[in-house]
Design a protein around this motif. Structure first.
Motif, PDB file in Angstrom:
ATOM      1  N   GLY A   1     -12.992 -29.322  44.925  1.00  0.00           N
ATOM      2  CA  GLY A   1     -11.507 -27.949  45.084  1.00  0.00           C
ATOM      3  C   GLY A   1     -13.120 -26.655  46.133  1.00  0.00           C
ATOM      4  O   GLY A   1     -11.988 -26.798  47.072  1.00  0.00           O
ATOM      5  N   MET A   2     -14.055 -27.160  45.688  1.00  0.00           N
ATOM      6  CA  MET A   2     -14.127 -25.248  46.511  1.00  0.00           C
ATOM      7  C   MET A   2     -14.743 -26.337  48.372  1.00  0.00           C
ATOM      8  O   MET A   2     -14.565 -24.953  49.145  1.00  0.00           O
ATOM      9  N   PHE A   3     -15.052 -27.483  48.271  1.00  0.00           N
ATOM     10  CA  PHE A   3     -15.200 -27.852  49.993  1.00  0.00           C
ATOM     11  C   PHE A   3     -13.686 -27.391  50.429  1.00  0.00           C
ATOM     12  O   PHE A   3     -14.778 -26.488  51.855  1.00  0.00           O
ATOM     13  N   ILE A   4     -12.889 -27.501  50.165  1.00  0.00           N
ATOM     14  CA  ILE A   4     -11.528 -27.526  50.948  1.00  0.00           C
ATOM     15  C   ILE A   4     -11.201 -26.144  51.046  1.00  0.00           C
ATOM     16  O   ILE A   4     -10.095 -25.955  51.870  1.00  0.00           O
ATOM     17  N   ALA A   5     -11.637 -25.513  49.886  1.00  0.00           N
ATOM     18  CA  ALA A   5     -10.771 -23.887  49.728  1.00  0.00           C
ATOM     19  C   ALA A   5     -11.790 -22.827  50.414  1.00  0.00           C
ATOM     20  O   ALA A   5     -11.095 -21.697  51.151  1.00  0.00           O
ATOM     21  N   THR A   6     -12.600 -22.846  50.621  1.00  0.00           N
ATOM     22  CA  THR A   6     -13.950 -21.748  51.521  1.00  0.00           C
ATOM     23  C   THR A   6     -13.493 -21.230  52.771  1.00  0.00           C
ATOM     24  O   THR A   6     -13.725 -20.238  52.675  1.00  0.00           O
ATOM     25  N   SER A   7     -12.763 -22.301  53.238  1.00  0.00           N
ATOM     26  CA  SER A   7     -12.480 -21.826  54.743  1.00  0.00           C
ATOM     27  C   SER A   7     -11.210 -20.547  55.253  1.00  0.00           C
ATOM     28  O   SER A   7     -11.389 -19.729  55.665  1.00  0.00           O
ATOM     29  N   ALA A   8     -10.801 -20.708  53.799  1.00  0.00           N
ATOM     30  CA  ALA A   8      -9.473 -19.731  53.031  1.00  0.00           C
ATOM     31  C   ALA A   8     -10.459 -18.245  54.021  1.00  0.00           C
ATOM     32  O   ALA A   8     -10.217 -16.666  54.933  1.00  0.00           O
ATOM     33  N   LEU A   9     -11.526 -17.611  53.032  1.00  0.00           N
ATOM     34  CA  LEU A   9     -11.847 -16.955  53.740  1.00  0.00           C
ATOM     35  C   LEU A   9     -12.396 -16.094  54.547  1.00  0.00           C
ATOM     36  O   LEU A   9     -12.246 -14.769  55.085  1.00  0.00           O
ATOM     37  N   GLY A  10     -13.000 -17.173  55.344  1.00  0.00           N
ATOM     38  CA  GLY A  10     -13.359 -16.255  56.655  1.00  0.00           C
ATOM     39  C   GLY A  10     -12.140 -15.706  58.441  1.00  0.00           C
ATOM     40  O   GLY A  10     -11.481 -15.574  58.090  1.00  0.00           O
ATOM     41  N   ALA A  11     -10.610 -16.870  57.450  1.00  0.00           N
ATOM     42  CA  ALA A  11      -9.516 -17.012  57.707  1.00  0.00           C
ATOM     43  C   ALA A  11      -8.588 -15.388  57.374  1.00  0.00           C
ATOM     44  O   ALA A  11      -8.791 -14.831  58.379  1.00  0.00           O
TER      45      ALA A  11
ATOM     46  N   VAL B   1      -8.025 -18.154  45.675  1.00  0.00           N
ATOM     47  CA  VAL B   1      -8.600 -17.374  46.359  1.00  0.00           C
ATOM     48  C   VAL B   1      -7.496 -17.847  47.872  1.00  0.00           C
ATOM     49  O   VAL B   1      -7.609 -17.058  48.751  1.00  0.00           O
ATOM     50  N   PRO B   2      -7.524 -18.651  48.214  1.00  0.00           N
ATOM     51  CA  PRO B   2      -6.512 -19.400  49.321  1.00  0.00           C
ATOM     52  C   PRO B   2      -5.226 -18.543  49.208  1.00  0.00           C
ATOM     53  O   PRO B   2      -4.473 -17.872  50.381  1.00  0.00           O
ATOM     54  N   ARG B   3      -4.187 -18.140  47.905  1.00  0.00           N
ATOM     55  CA  ARG B   3      -3.309 -17.219  47.564  1.00  0.00           C
ATOM     56  C   ARG B   3      -3.402 -16.473  47.587  1.00  0.00           C
ATOM     57  O   ARG B   3      -2.994 -15.721  48.864  1.00  0.00           O
ATOM     58  N   LEU B   4      -4.487 -15.433  47.293  1.00  0.00           N
ATOM     59  CA  LEU B   4      -4.791 -13.940  48.146  1.00  0.00           C
ATOM     60  C   LEU B   4      -5.328 -14.363  49.535  1.00  0.00           C
ATOM     61  O   LEU B   4      -4.873 -12.776  49.901  1.00  0.00           O
ATOM     62  N   CYS B   5      -5.942 -15.111  49.940  1.00  0.00           N
ATOM     63  CA  CYS B   5      -5.967 -14.525  51.201  1.00  0.00           C
ATOM     64  C   CYS B   5      -4.845 -15.048  52.013  1.00  0.00           C
ATOM     65  O   CYS B   5      -4.654 -13.917  52.999  1.00  0.00           O
ATOM     66  N   ARG B   6      -4.082 -16.136  51.838  1.00  0.00           N
ATOM     67  CA  ARG B   6      -2.890 -16.423  52.483  1.00  0.00           C
ATOM     68  C   ARG B   6      -1.418 -14.757  52.317  1.00  0.00           C
ATOM     69  O   ARG B   6      -0.906 -14.114  53.374  1.00  0.00           O
ATOM     70  N   ASP B   7      -1.441 -14.462  51.417  1.00  0.00           N
ATOM     71  CA  ASP B   7      -0.909 -13.318  50.608  1.00  0.00           C
ATOM     72  C   ASP B   7      -1.196 -11.700  51.554  1.00  0.00           C
ATOM     73  O   ASP B   7      -0.702 -11.227  52.526  1.00  0.00           O
ATOM     74  N   ALA B   8      -2.812 -11.744  51.807  1.00  0.00           N
ATOM     75  CA  ALA B   8      -3.081 -10.549  52.252  1.00  0.00           C
ATOM     76  C   ALA B   8      -2.579 -10.686  54.135  1.00  0.00           C
ATOM     77  O   ALA B   8      -2.408  -9.383  54.559  1.00  0.00           O
ATOM     78  N   VAL B   9      -2.997 -11.832  54.565  1.00  0.00           N
ATOM     79  CA  VAL B   9      -2.964 -12.135  55.456  1.00  0.00           C
ATOM     80  C   VAL B   9      -1.518 -12.248  56.362  1.00  0.00           C
ATOM     81  O   VAL B   9      -1.196 -11.579  57.222  1.00  0.00           O
ATOM     82  N   GLN B  10      -0.777 -12.533  55.753  1.00  0.00           N
ATOM     83  CA  GLN B  10       0.597 -12.205  56.036  1.00  0.00           C
ATOM     84  C   GLN B  10       1.514 -10.954  55.689  1.00  0.00           C
ATOM     85  O   GLN B  10       1.751 -10.263  56.439  1.00  0.00           O
ATOM     86  N   LYS B  11       1.265 -10.205  54.464  1.00  0.00           N
ATOM     87  CA  LYS B  11       0.995  -9.093  54.584  1.00  0.00           C
ATOM     88  C   LYS B  11       0.039  -7.555  55.797  1.00  0.00           C
ATOM     89  O   LYS B  11       0.759  -6.546  56.543  1.00  0.00           O
ATOM     90  N   LEU B  12       0.008  -7.839  56.613  1.00  0.00           N
ATOM     91  CA  LEU B  12      -0.579  -7.690  58.003  1.00  0.00           C
ATOM     92  C   LEU B  12      -0.341  -8.259  58.604  1.00  0.00           C
ATOM     93  O   LEU B  12       0.386  -7.297  59.788  1.00  0.00           O
ATOM     94  N   LEU B  13       0.311  -9.398  59.209  1.00  0.00           N
ATOM     95  CA  LEU B  13       1.087  -9.760  59.646  1.00  0.00           C
ATOM     96  C   LEU B  13       1.857  -9.011  60.156  1.00  0.00           C
ATOM     97  O   LEU B  13       2.318  -9.038  60.670  1.00  0.00           O
TER      98      LEU B  13
END
Length: 396
Positions: free
Chosen positions: A241-251, A331-343
């Motif tokens: 699971g972690m292998f596929i979720a990690t890229s969300a952090l850097g994005a 983690v991906p949800r937090l990252c997505r929602d944070a970027v959506q907020k900025l966008l």
């Protein structure tokens, strides 16, 4: 055998940071071409980052889950698609590490750059013959990074010749035995080149099979060996699971950096506000930055837990496995929602297809839709574990 530059854990981030500018220059090319540029794959190989989760015996650096997170999260600041593909290549090295030595030798001595693509879920069907070999048939969507791979791991249900189900697992197949389709036309992660593959009546020798349930429940010979690299003793479910979720952090981190560069001095149209002086934007920025920080804290805690149990060669308790199964969706949800907020707070300029923030948002939305990373599924599984009932899945 392919040998990568040996790197130690302390240098992973700096090496990855050094690649970010060049990868960033090709991020939109990856999306346009619908695959990771060959130049990017070579950079990952030549830098040693491709070999992080490969044993030293086969030319890798044999590091850790934390090193994986350092590498992939940093690479994602340059190109999210390249980071996603690097993450899954690490996952496939982990699985190959549970195969027999003969299979590993065949895989790791083939091709100029050994990057193995896969669809590890049992979507195909394999019939085991009397001599132990398999006849493999199937169609596998979402084979990320397969354009650069000389081998693929294809997941299948295994039956005997009488039709009785025996197992589920992954079979290593040379790329020339697989038909690669051109069907990856999507709204996010388009640069990952996750085209479907299929094969018909492919003969796979017995030694090129590994049982997925055996990996998930610490039953392969690796877990009993005192000489096996610790990286292969990571608990299967959390690691995969972690292998596929990690890229969300850097994005998300790249989006935050980009937002802070473009905001100062920008007028908020149809108001008297200047963006960086506007309290609503300040609040949104603070919240988004905090969400990304939370995601990093959660993910690195999970990485350290995985590494700790792997080093000790111990099976991870079910409650910890359940928590990480939830963490990889949070983690991906937090990252997505944070970027959506900025966008959103940044206004209509964020609609531009040339905006790095827009690109990362598309990729993060796609990441959050991966079956392994669905938030409601992760929450249900963790809740069931906490209640002491069957989690409803073996992939935990």
């Amino acid at each position: 055998m392919h040998s990568y530059p040996r790197i130690d854990k302390e240098r992973v981030k700096s090496i990855a940071e050094g690649l970010v500018p060049e990868l960033s220059s090709r991020a939109f090319q990856a999306e346009k071409d619908r695959r990771v540029p060959a130049e990017n794959i070579k950079l990952l190989h030549d830098s040693g980052l491709l070999g992080i989760f490969r044993s030293k015996k086969w030319g890798g650096s044999e590091l850790s889950m934390r090193a994986h997170v350092d590498a992939v999260a940093t690479i994602a600041k340059g190109c999210g698609a390249t980071a996603w593909v690097l993450g899954v290549y690490h996952a496939h090295d982990y699985i190959i590490g549970h195969m027999c030595e003969k299979a590993q030798e065949e895989i790791y001595t083939t091709g100029d750059i050994t990057a193995v693509a896969a669809v590890i879920g049992p979507r195909g069907k394999a019939v085991r013959k009397a001599d132990g070999s398999y006849i493999l048939n199937g169609f596998w969507p979402f084979a990320s990074g397969n354009s650069a791979s000389h081998w693929l791991l294809l997941g299948a249900e295994v039956f005997d010749e009488a039709g009785n189900k025996l197992d589920e697992g992954d079979l290593a197949v040379p790329a020339e035995d697989v038909e690669r389709l051109d069907d990856w036309h999507v709204a996010g992660l388009q640069g990952t080149g996750s085209n479907s593959v299929k094969c018909t009546d492919v003969v796979v020798p017995a030694h090129r099979f590994v049982s997925l349930p055996a990996i998930l429940e610490n039953q392969t010979p690796v877990f009993a060996s005192s000489e096996a690299p610790a990286i292969y003793k990571c608990q299967g479910g959390p690691a995969l699971g972690m292998f596929i979720a990690t890229s969300a952090l850097g994005a998300a981190r790249r989006s935050l950096e980009e937002f802070r560069k473009v905001v100062p001095g920008k007028k908020v149209m149809y108001t008297s506000h200047i963006s960086h002086e506007w309290s609503a934007l300040q609040v949104a920025l603070g919240e988004a930055a905090s969400m990304i920080h939370q995601a990093e804290l959660v993910f690195y805690r999970a990485a350290d837990d995985v590494d700790d149990y792997a080093r000790r060669g111990e099976k991870m308790p079910m409650e910890t496995r359940g928590r990480i199964r939830m963490d990889i969706t949070v983690v991906p949800r937090l990252c997505r929602d944070a970027v959506q907020k900025l966008l959103t707070i940044g206004g209509a300029s964020g609609l531009s297809l040339k905006s790095p923030i827009q690109l990362n948002f598309r990729n993060l939305q796609a990441t959050s839709m991966h079956g392994f990373l669905l938030h409601d599924a992760g929450a249900e599984i963790f809740g069931r574990v906490l209640l002491g009932v069957d989690p409803g899945t073996g992939v935990i």
